[in-house]
Design a protein around this motif. Structure first.
Motif, PDB file in Angstrom:
ATOM      1  N   GLU A   1       6.871   5.237  -7.881  1.00 58.19           N
ATOM      2  CA  GLU A   1       5.435   5.463  -7.843  1.00 58.19           C
ATOM      3  C   GLU A   1       4.886   5.481  -6.414  1.00 58.19           C
ATOM      4  O   GLU A   1       4.020   6.281  -6.083  1.00 58.19           O
ATOM      5  N   LYS A   2       5.409   4.593  -5.569  1.00 57.17           N
ATOM      6  CA  LYS A   2       4.899   4.463  -4.200  1.00 57.17           C
ATOM      7  C   LYS A   2       5.724   5.225  -3.178  1.00 57.17           C
ATOM      8  O   LYS A   2       5.410   5.229  -1.994  1.00 57.17           O
ATOM      9  N   GLY A   3       6.792   5.875  -3.647  1.00 53.74           N
ATOM     10  CA  GLY A   3       7.632   6.635  -2.742  1.00 53.74           C
ATOM     11  C   GLY A   3       8.360   5.778  -1.721  1.00 53.74           C
ATOM     12  O   GLY A   3       8.568   6.188  -0.585  1.00 53.74           O
ATOM     13  N   LEU A   4       8.775   4.604  -2.123  1.00 52.21           N
ATOM     14  CA  LEU A   4       9.439   3.659  -1.215  1.00 52.21           C
ATOM     15  C   LEU A   4      10.910   3.491  -1.559  1.00 52.21           C
ATOM     16  O   LEU A   4      11.364   3.658  -2.609  1.00 52.21           O
TER      17      LEU A   4
ATOM     18  N   LYS B   1       8.881   1.565  -6.910  1.00 56.11           N
ATOM     19  CA  LYS B   1       9.490   2.315  -5.795  1.00 56.11           C
ATOM     20  C   LYS B   1       9.266   3.816  -5.962  1.00 56.11           C
ATOM     21  O   LYS B   1       8.926   4.504  -5.003  1.00 56.11           O
TER      22      LYS B   1
ATOM     23  N   ASN C   1       0.845  -1.198   0.000  1.00 54.14           N
ATOM     24  CA  ASN C   1       0.000   0.000   0.000  1.00 54.14           C
ATOM     25  C   ASN C   1       0.881   1.250   0.000  1.00 54.14           C
ATOM     26  O   ASN C   1       2.109   1.155  -0.080  1.00 54.14           O
ATOM     27  N   GLN C   2       0.262   2.417   0.104  1.00 54.33           N
ATOM     28  CA  GLN C   2       1.008   3.681   0.046  1.00 54.33           C
ATOM     29  C   GLN C   2       1.970   3.868   1.221  1.00 54.33           C
ATOM     30  O   GLN C   2       2.847   4.713   1.171  1.00 54.33           O
ATOM     31  N   PHE C   3       1.824   3.056   2.264  1.00 55.48           N
ATOM     32  CA  PHE C   3       2.711   3.138   3.425  1.00 55.48           C
ATOM     33  C   PHE C   3       3.779   2.042   3.394  1.00 55.48           C
ATOM     34  O   PHE C   3       4.568   1.916   4.328  1.00 55.48           O
ATOM     35  N   GLY C   4       3.766   1.219   2.345  1.00 56.83           N
ATOM     36  CA  GLY C   4       4.759   0.167   2.206  1.00 56.83           C
ATOM     37  C   GLY C   4       4.421  -1.122   2.931  1.00 56.83           C
ATOM     38  O   GLY C   4       5.291  -1.940   3.178  1.00 56.83           O
TER      39      GLY C   4
END
Length: 145
Positions: free
Chosen positions: A142-145, A140, A37-40
């Motif tokens: 796209e999801k900011g991870l 990575k 998810n957006q929080f990893g």
């Protein structure tokens, strides 16, 4: 007089087992990131536990020894270590989850993959590694991870 070694050397031939290890690693990262998810965090397909994409594992419904399904994205989902290792894949719950997500037809396709023989070439592995590396980079970002 000392002879110097040539700076040109033959390219090393990469073995299929090494390429398979590399692909396994990048494919696992891809599966976990794809489901994060957006929080990893990812949800275990069999018990629902939420874990970081870094801590959760890539569980296979059909065992990894079957090359025909080893890199099939429908066969692979995030799975907590307790289910993946401790419960040996938690197979019955995994089966129900496959049917719920994809339907009986996909389950049957995966099951028939156990009986098919597939061999990947060096080029096949190299192509898949390049594809999944690019996908991991994209996810990575796209999801900011």
């Amino acid at each position: 007089m000392i002879k110097s070694k040539s700076t040109k050397s033959k390219p090393k031939k990469v073995s299929i087992p090494i390429l398979q290890q590399l692909l396994d690693k990048i494919f696992s990262v891809y599966i976990r990131l794809r489901h994060a998810n957006q929080f990893g965090f990812c949800k275990c397909i069999t018990c629902g536990e939420m874990l970081s994409w870094v801590r959760i594992q890539n569980g296979h419904y059909i065992d990894r020894r079957h090359i025909a399904t080893r890199y099939d994205e429908r066969n692979c989902h995030p799975q907590c270590p307790r289910c993946n290792i401790g419960s040996r894949g938690n197979h019955e719950k995994y089966k129900r989850a496959i049917v719920a997500e994809y339907g009986v037809k996909v389950l049957e396709e995966l099951e028939s993959g156990k009986r098919s023989i597939e061999k990947l070439t060096v080029a096949d592995y190299q192509d898949k590694i390049a594809y999944y590396k690019a996908e991991v980079k994209r996810l990575k970002k796209e999801k900011g991870l």
